[in-house]
Motif scaffolding. Structure first.
Motif, PDB file in Angstrom:
ATOM      1  N   GLN A   1       0.736  -1.243  -0.156  1.00 28.33           N
ATOM      2  CA  GLN A   1       0.143   0.126  -0.063  1.00 28.33           C
ATOM      3  C   GLN A   1       0.627   1.246  -0.151  1.00 28.33           C
ATOM      4  O   GLN A   1       0.707   2.488  -0.725  1.00 28.33           O
ATOM      5  N   ARG A   2       2.013   1.241   0.787  1.00 28.66           N
ATOM      6  CA  ARG A   2       2.882   2.659   0.926  1.00 28.66           C
ATOM      7  C   ARG A   2       3.646   2.923  -0.443  1.00 28.66           C
ATOM      8  O   ARG A   2       3.543   3.782  -0.895  1.00 28.66           O
ATOM      9  N   MET A   3       4.065   1.834  -0.946  1.00 22.29           N
ATOM     10  CA  MET A   3       4.731   1.858  -2.221  1.00 22.29           C
ATOM     11  C   MET A   3       4.043   2.502  -3.370  1.00 22.29           C
ATOM     12  O   MET A   3       4.066   3.226  -4.220  1.00 22.29           O
ATOM     13  N   LEU A   4       2.639   1.891  -3.587  1.00 18.82           N
ATOM     14  CA  LEU A   4       1.700   2.381  -4.658  1.00 18.82           C
ATOM     15  C   LEU A   4       1.474   3.836  -4.330  1.00 18.82           C
ATOM     16  O   LEU A   4       0.922   4.658  -5.165  1.00 18.82           O
ATOM     17  N   GLN A   5       1.345   4.455  -2.976  1.00 16.01           N
ATOM     18  CA  GLN A   5       1.010   5.649  -2.850  1.00 16.01           C
ATOM     19  C   GLN A   5       2.090   6.814  -3.666  1.00 16.01           C
ATOM     20  O   GLN A   5       1.691   7.812  -3.846  1.00 16.01           O
ATOM     21  N   MET A   6       3.277   6.312  -4.074  1.00 18.59           N
ATOM     22  CA  MET A   6       4.163   7.114  -4.784  1.00 18.59           C
ATOM     23  C   MET A   6       3.979   7.238  -6.146  1.00 18.59           C
ATOM     24  O   MET A   6       4.457   7.932  -6.888  1.00 18.59           O
ATOM     25  N   PHE A   7       2.744   6.647  -6.739  1.00 22.21           N
ATOM     26  CA  PHE A   7       2.454   6.850  -8.155  1.00 22.21           C
ATOM     27  C   PHE A   7       1.137   7.256  -8.306  1.00 22.21           C
ATOM     28  O   PHE A   7       0.138   7.278  -7.406  1.00 22.21           O
ATOM     29  N   PRO A   8       0.867   7.815  -9.656  1.00 21.59           N
ATOM     30  CA  PRO A   8      -0.559   8.518  -9.922  1.00 21.59           C
ATOM     31  C   PRO A   8      -1.709   7.385  -9.540  1.00 21.59           C
ATOM     32  O   PRO A   8      -1.746   6.094  -9.706  1.00 21.59           O
ATOM     33  N   ASP A   9      -2.833   8.008  -9.027  1.00 21.46           N
ATOM     34  CA  ASP A   9      -4.102   7.442  -8.771  1.00 21.46           C
ATOM     35  C   ASP A   9      -4.862   7.380 -10.132  1.00 21.46           C
ATOM     36  O   ASP A   9      -4.714   8.012 -11.136  1.00 21.46           O
ATOM     37  N   GLY A  10      -5.959   6.383 -10.073  1.00 15.46           N
ATOM     38  CA  GLY A  10      -6.704   6.352 -10.974  1.00 15.46           C
ATOM     39  C   GLY A  10      -6.503   5.435 -12.174  1.00 15.46           C
ATOM     40  O   GLY A  10      -7.346   5.956 -13.216  1.00 15.46           O
TER      41      GLY A  10
END
Length: 224
Positions: free
Chosen positions: A32-41
């Motif tokens: 979850q933390r690593m994916l926070q650093m990439f664009p949403d949507g």
């Protein structure tokens, strides 16, 4: 396609980093933390969309997180004072791979096998069986070969199993995850550089969303 490798050295004073790295659900929290650093949507799996692979390593200087991706991550999206973040391109490493070179490697992987239906019924086996010991080493030998590598030395070290719920809300909060892990270290000879580059980008085995499958290489210097 450019691959990026990001090294995160968590701050000892960061409560967020301490929670992410602690407990049996480490891989789920770090996912979850690593994916926070990439664009949403994005449509579908964000991990697959950005080619995200990661693992947590213990080093003499303390824990670190390695993150590989097809887009450079945005560290400003991490919590304040989470840790020191450095990102570099893997272009030079990948372009210099060629048949015959020898490299040190590391991969935290999820070695498993899927028994045939007849074996499952006869021995009451689950659909997926975790491997350990010599069976895990043999699994890694097969994976290395299909990744374009000839393993010369293998050190297999079992790690704690990832356990926890897939998410916090809805159906994911009811789905439990259990992923066995083994850390493979050693040296290997490159047999097929093109295939190896593909496997580095794609990752090795199952459990990629939760800290498994990232293969890192450090080519050894050739003696003159």
């Amino acid at each position: 396609m450019t691959l990026w490798l990001t090294r995160i050295v968590p701050s000892p004073s960061s409560d967020d980093a301490h929670r992410d790295l602690g407990g049996s659900d480490q891989g789920i929290r770090l996912h979850q933390r690593m994916l926070q650093m990439f664009p949403d949507g994005v449509e579908g799996s964000a991990r697959a969309a950005f080619g995200v692979l990661f693992r947590a390593d213990e080093t003499p200087g303390g824990p670190q997180i390695l993150l590989q991706s097809q887009m450079a991550p945005d560290p400003s999206r991490l919590p304040d004072a989470y840790g020191n973040v450095e990102t570099c391109s893997l272009d030079s490493l990948l372009s210099n791979l060629h048949k015959g070179i020898i490299a040190n490697y590391r991969c935290v992987a999820n070695p498993v096998r899927k028994p045939r239906a007849t074996s499952r019924e006869a021995y009451k086996l689950p659909p997926v069986v975790a491997l350990s010991g010599n069976a895990a080493v043999e699994w890694w030998e097969r994976q290395s070969t299909t990744a374009g590598l000839e393993p010369l030395h293998i050190n297999a070290h079992p790690l704690a199993t990832i356990r926890g719920h897939r998410g916090l809300n809805g159906r994911a909060a009811k789905q439990r995850i259990q992923i066995s892990r083994t850390q493979f270290d050693g040296t290997a000879r490159v047999l097929d550089a093109d295939l190896l580059r593909e496997k580095i980008a794609a990752g090795i085995g199952r459990g990629k969303a939760y800290g498994c499958g990232l293969l890192t290489l450090a080519p050894m210097r050739q003696r003159s």
